[in-house]
Design an enzyme around this catalytic site. Structure first.
Site, PDB file in Angstrom:
ATOM      1  N   HIS A  27       0.824  -1.206   0.000  1.00  0.00           N
ATOM      2  CA  HIS A  27       0.000   0.000   0.000  1.00  0.00           C
ATOM      3  C   HIS A  27       0.861   1.262   0.000  1.00  0.00           C
ATOM      4  O   HIS A  27       1.803   1.397   0.783  1.00  0.00           O
ATOM      5  CB  HIS A  27      -0.923   0.007   1.218  1.00  0.00           C
ATOM      6  CG  HIS A  27      -1.984   1.048   1.123  1.00  0.00           C
ATOM      7  ND1 HIS A  27      -3.141   0.873   0.402  1.00  0.00           N
ATOM      8  CD2 HIS A  27      -2.050   2.302   1.631  1.00  0.00           C
ATOM      9  CE1 HIS A  27      -3.885   1.954   0.489  1.00  0.00           C
ATOM     10  NE2 HIS A  27      -3.249   2.844   1.218  1.00  0.00           N
ATOM     11  N   GLU A  37      -8.138  15.567   7.452  1.00  0.00           N
ATOM     12  CA  GLU A  37      -8.304  14.918   6.146  1.00  0.00           C
ATOM     13  C   GLU A  37      -9.763  15.003   5.717  1.00  0.00           C
ATOM     14  O   GLU A  37     -10.660  14.578   6.443  1.00  0.00           O
ATOM     15  CB  GLU A  37      -7.878  13.453   6.237  1.00  0.00           C
ATOM     16  CG  GLU A  37      -8.106  12.663   4.952  1.00  0.00           C
ATOM     17  CD  GLU A  37      -8.005  11.167   5.187  1.00  0.00           C
ATOM     18  OE1 GLU A  37      -6.866  10.662   5.238  1.00  0.00           O
ATOM     19  OE2 GLU A  37      -9.063  10.506   5.338  1.00  0.00           O
ATOM     20  N   TYR A  58     -16.363   3.290  -2.432  1.00  0.00           N
ATOM     21  CA  TYR A  58     -15.062   3.451  -1.790  1.00  0.00           C
ATOM     22  C   TYR A  58     -14.812   2.316  -0.802  1.00  0.00           C
ATOM     23  O   TYR A  58     -15.540   2.144   0.178  1.00  0.00           O
ATOM     24  CB  TYR A  58     -14.979   4.810  -1.093  1.00  0.00           C
ATOM     25  CG  TYR A  58     -13.553   5.291  -0.958  1.00  0.00           C
ATOM     26  CD1 TYR A  58     -12.900   5.852  -2.058  1.00  0.00           C
ATOM     27  CD2 TYR A  58     -12.858   5.159   0.228  1.00  0.00           C
ATOM     28  CE1 TYR A  58     -11.596   6.283  -1.957  1.00  0.00           C
ATOM     29  CE2 TYR A  58     -11.548   5.591   0.338  1.00  0.00           C
ATOM     30  CZ  TYR A  58     -10.917   6.150  -0.767  1.00  0.00           C
ATOM     31  OH  TYR A  58      -9.615   6.565  -0.670  1.00  0.00           O
ATOM     32  N   HIS A 111      -7.429   7.038  12.471  1.00  0.00           N
ATOM     33  CA  HIS A 111      -8.580   6.654  11.654  1.00  0.00           C
ATOM     34  C   HIS A 111      -8.099   5.737  10.535  1.00  0.00           C
ATOM     35  O   HIS A 111      -6.905   5.612  10.264  1.00  0.00           O
ATOM     36  CB  HIS A 111      -9.300   7.881  11.088  1.00  0.00           C
ATOM     37  CG  HIS A 111      -8.531   8.608  10.029  1.00  0.00           C
ATOM     38  ND1 HIS A 111      -7.616   9.588  10.304  1.00  0.00           N
ATOM     39  CD2 HIS A 111      -8.543   8.485   8.674  1.00  0.00           C
ATOM     40  CE1 HIS A 111      -7.098  10.048   9.173  1.00  0.00           C
ATOM     41  NE2 HIS A 111      -7.657   9.391   8.173  1.00  0.00           N
TER      42      HIS A 111
END
Length: 393
Positions: A266, A310, A319, A341
């Site tokens: 990632h 964010e 999503y 988060h």
């Protein structure tokens, strides 16, 4: 901007006489950033660009902000906002989030043109969620379509002319907005590792000349630290520029021309960056192939955004990291600095083995806390902050 353009009729040298066919003198205007020390353009006007006949107060829509206190994540459903019939792209905006560096608004337009408008506070980057039309500017016409970012430099007189109803997401800076420095050479050219190039940036191709007298322009500016408005009336129409050249002008960039950067595991959000301003960045998360390590977890790891808030605006697909949270198209999630988060718990296992994400979102990260505007407060989902506690929900 990052490269030079010349449009229309300009003289062979700067700051020399430039006359029309009848011998009249065009008026040269230098429009420049950072006190003559950064990008600029030279515009050649038929009239006098500073000839005002009146100046009165323009009462802006509600610009109040409410602190995110007590601190928690927020989910705002922008598609639930009511704009009534005939809203335009300027006066119809409703403030969603903001701080002293950047303000994020939303508007759904009809097909009526906006008034002439100039933001004297900072650059605007307007994401076109859906719709099409043109932006008429003192530099010329810029067409827009779904998926475009429309970049309008500070103090550019312009108006929006939708050819169809448009959903617009204006990001209004108190600074300038540019491609990230790491994408550019020391002379400004976009480099080979950048996810887009100059070929993808589309500015005006020819002058736009409009006649008129006593023409009103709405100007957003600062007074006493507050965001305020003034209606200025000009003796002649501001769209009287026969030619211009330089490295400062409005342009569009479409997300379809962005080349996502992916990796074996990632990748951090920084690889998705598209623009930056003072104390904030703009990123886009687009349909892409995802991590190909045999043990990869394609959705993001949990992260503590210790230096920034964010904001994700979800505009396409489903999503992956937010499945089960109530997030849908037209949603905004605000994840403030100060706590960890990340994905909904069930989304982690569900993403294993995926080789592609078909999702689109625009992210704004700010380095000062964001407060909620009246538009954001009007459409908040109060249950969102507690959805991670549901385990597999």
């Amino acid at each position: 901007m990052v490269y030079y353009r010349s449009v229309g009729d300009v003289p062979p040298k700067r700051h020399i006489q430039h006359r029309d066919p009848e011998g009249g003198l065009y008026r040269e205007e230098l429009m420049g950033e950072e006190g003559f020390s950064s990008d600029s353009a030279l515009l050649y006007h038929q009239g006098v660009p500073s000839a005002l006949t009146n100046s009165v107060v323009w009462e802006l829509s509600d610009q109040s902000r409410t602190p995110n206190h007590p601190l928690k994540a927020r989910h705002l459903r922008l598609h639930d906002l009511d704009f009534g019939a005939g809203a335009d792209a300027v006066t119809g905006r409703r403030l969603v989030l903001g701080n002293n560096d950047v303000r994020i608004a939303y508007v759904v337009t009809g097909t009526d043109a906006s008034p002439l408008y100039r933001n004297a506070i900072g650059d605007e980057c307007v994401y076109v969620e859906s719709g099409a039309g043109t932006v008429e500017t003192v530099f010329g016409v810029v067409p827009y379509r779904t998926g475009d970012y429309v970049l309008v430099p500070r103090a550019t007189t312009h108006r929006w002319v939708p050819s169809e109803p448009s959903r617009l997401y204006p990001i209004e800076a108190n600074s300038h907005i540019h491609p990230p420095k790491r994408y550019r050479s020391r002379f400004g050219q976009l480099l080979e590792h950048a996810p887009y190039s100059e070929r993808d940036l589309h500015g005006p191709g020819e002058p736009l000349l409009v006649e008129g007298t006593d023409v009103e322009v709405l100007v957003k500016h600062r007074a006493g630290g507050a965001v305020v408005g003034t209606t200025m009336t000009y003796a002649t129409h501001p769209f009287d520029v026969v030619g211009w050249d330089g490295c400062l002008y409005p342009y569009t960039f479409n997300v379809d021309d962005y080349m996502p950067i992916t990796g074996k595991i990632h990748q951090p959000p920084t690889v998705h960056q598209v623009f930056e301003g003072w104390n904030f960045v703009i990123c886009n998360f687009l349909p892409r192939k995802v991590d190909y390590h045999e043990l990869a977890i394609p959705v993001p790891y949990y992260h503590s955004n210790v230096d920034s808030d964010e904001v994700m605006f979800y505009v396409g697909g489903d999503y992956e990291a937010r499945k089960g949270s109530g997030i849908d198209l037209g949603s905004i999630s605000l994840h403030p600095g100060g706590y960890a988060h990340g994905p909904q718990p069930a989304a982690i296992e569900a993403s294993l083995g995926a080789d592609r994400f078909d999702e689109s979102a625009v992210m704004v990260d700010t380095f000062a806390p964001l407060e909620l505007g009246e538009g954001g407060l009007a459409v908040e989902d109060p249950a969102y902050a507690w959805t991670w506690a549901g385990g597999t929900t």
